[in-house]
Structure formats: C-alpha cells, structure tokens
Design an enzyme around this catalytic site. Sequence first.
Site, short mmCIF file in Angstrom:
data_model
loop_
_atom_site.label_atom_id
_atom_site.label_comp_id
_atom_site.label_asym_id
_atom_site.label_seq_id
_atom_site.Cartn_x
_atom_site.Cartn_y
_atom_site.Cartn_z
N LEU A 1 10.99 1.27 7.14
CA LEU A 1 10.39 1.74 5.89
C LEU A 1 11.17 2.98 5.43
CD1 LEU A 1 7.83 1.25 4.05
CD2 LEU A 1 6.95 3.32 5.13
N LYS B 1 6.36 -1.86 1.95
CA LYS B 1 5.17 -1.27 2.59
C LYS B 1 4.01 -2.26 2.45
CE LYS B 1 3.10 3.33 3.22
NZ LYS B 1 3.19 3.41 4.68
N GLU C 1 12.11 2.29 14.21
CA GLU C 1 11.23 3.38 13.77
C GLU C 1 9.97 3.33 14.61
OE1 GLU C 1 9.82 2.76 9.71
OE2 GLU C 1 9.78 0.60 10.04
N TYR D 1 0.83 -1.20 0.00
CA TYR D 1 0.00 0.00 0.00
C TYR D 1 0.86 1.25 0.00
CZ TYR D 1 0.82 0.93 5.00
OH TYR D 1 1.39 1.23 6.22
C1 LIG Z 1 6.29 1.77 9.64
C2 LIG Z 1 6.32 3.13 9.01
N1 LIG Z 1 7.48 3.81 8.99
C3 LIG Z 1 7.57 5.03 8.45
C4 LIG Z 1 6.45 5.67 7.91
C5 LIG Z 1 6.58 7.06 7.33
O1 LIG Z 1 6.60 6.98 5.93
P1 LIG Z 1 6.15 8.21 5.01
O2 LIG Z 1 6.95 9.39 5.44
O3 LIG Z 1 6.49 7.75 3.64
O4 LIG Z 1 4.69 8.42 5.23
C6 LIG Z 1 5.22 5.00 7.90
C7 LIG Z 1 4.06 5.64 7.31
O5 LIG Z 1 2.95 5.29 7.54
C8 LIG Z 1 5.16 3.70 8.45
O6 LIG Z 1 4.00 3.02 8.46
#
Ligand SMILES: Cc1ncc(COP(=O)(O)O)c(C=O)c1O
Length: 291
Positions: free
Chosen positions: A201, A145, A177, A31
Amino acid sequence: MIAYLNGEYLPPEQACVSPLDRGFLFGDGVYEVIPSYDGKLFLLNEHLDRLGRSLAAIRLPDPMPDGGWAEMLERLLQQNPGADRSVYLQVTRGAAPRDHAFPGQATATVFAMVSPIAPQGPAVAGAGVSAITAPDQRWGRCDIKSVALLANVLARQQAADHAAVEAILLRDGLLTEGAASNVFVVTNGVVRTTPLGPAILPGITRAFLLGALRAEGRDCREEPVPEVELRAADEIWLTSSTKEVLPVTRLDGQPVGDGRPGPVWREALDRYRQERYRLMHGSAGRDVTHD
Ligand SMILES: Cc1ncc(COP(=O)(O)O)c(C=O)c1O
C-alpha cells in the site's frame, strides 16, 4: 458515537446495510483511515487522492465528487468532538442480486465512523514493540486499499497469538510491509523501505516520513529489503496513520539491534511530529500531543 451512512448522521446501531451489499458478500469496496488532530484532518488531500485511485482501480465511480468528502468528514468530526481521532470511511459497490460481475444498477454504500487514536505512550519509547514475520499471502494488487482484508486479518491474528503488535510480511525472500503498516529498516544509518508497486500500500505516513527525513539530509532508499537484512537491521519501524512511527525491538522473539528503540527512530518520530505541527499550524514547533 455518531456515524455516517448514505447521507445520514446517526448512532452506528441505527445504521442499516442490506445483507446483499457487495461489500458484505464479496469484499467489493475500498476504504481510508484519516487521522485528525485537534479536530483538523491531517493530510486530507493525500488520503482523498489515494481513495480516488482505489475507486478508479476497482472501476467504482466516486460517489462524492466536488468536495463532498471533505464536507461530510468535517461534519462527522464536529459531531464526535475530541482531540485525536481517526476517521474510517468505506465505499462499497452497494446492494444487488448476488453475481460476481458488476450489477447494472446499484448505488454505492458510503459509511464513515470516528475512533480515538490511542496515544503512543512512554512504554513504547522505552521498550518498543514486538513483531513477528509471516508469509505474505495477499493478492497481486496490495496498492488498492481494499476492504477485502482476510489475509491481513489472519496475519494480524498470528501476531496477536504471539503477543506481538504486527505481522511483518515476506514474499519471495523480500520484505513487503506489515499487515496494517509500512515497514522501514535502518542499517548503518541508512533508512530503507520497500519501493512502491503492487506489492504494498502506498502509505501516506510512509511518503510523509520519507519527505521529512530527506529534507534534513538523511539517506533514505526505496529499495527491496531481503529477509536476511531485515533480521540483521539495527532498527525496524512500522508506520501508519494511527501508529505514527513505531519502533520494533523484537522480531520473532529475537532482539532488533540492541533490543531498544534506536536513535534514528527517535529522530524520525521527532521530525514526523515537527513536520506535522508545521503543516497543521503553519509554523515551526513541536507537536507533543502523543508524548
Ligand atoms: C497494509 C497496509 N500498509 C500500510 C498502511 C499504512 O498506510 P497509511 O500510512 O496511509 O495509514 C496501512 C494502513 O492501515 C495498511 O493497512
């Protein structure tokens, strides 16, 4: 609200997916969440690149190549007018008789919907938010993701049980994270965040913020952050496409730094919004949408 499902634009309650869908049975899908300000998608190409990498990693052919995504997302936003929105989209391997191995024949299921982005509000700038720490119990490919988010769901619920907005995850004594965000720490003016790799991620906001801060000369390091240094940090921030840059002022009930949002966070949020404004409007200025 109008959603998108497999080529149709329709109210979500009329959108039907088979119970044999592999997203439902196995979490076999990926997603994206893409923010949009004043009807314009922010960092669309970066999000679509990451979607392409997630699809390739799970060996699912892109069901909408050749500009199909941008066209569909623009049309969906037009049908859901409003100022600040985020688009959620997911692709699963489709419906097939239940078997773990890939089906010989299945058509990917593509779903998308639009939600409002909650403004950060003055309370955040005044007091920040609370977070807890939790063991990182996820799998070895957190760079994908994936819609399979059970460990993230359990960690976020643990945070909610403690009236905290996020669970900050620790693995082998190191910060990884947040359950749904990347994490930054500030120590003596130096900004640090976990390096890219399978443990986190590759956040789009993370990369954008690092670029914006480095452009103004701030010392930013992508290096492992031990748990003791996380707990001793002057500032902790969470970043995501819908959270922007959020200051954590309490960790496991203890104050972070002096317990108030810090000066480097203020600078980071300003830089983030200025850069976003410049990118979206092609000129310098300040995006005050969320003030
Ligand atoms: C596990 C995780 N890490 C980091 C992020 C941040 O990613 P982004 O800045 O691309 O929204 C998300 C976003 O939902 C996430 O689910």
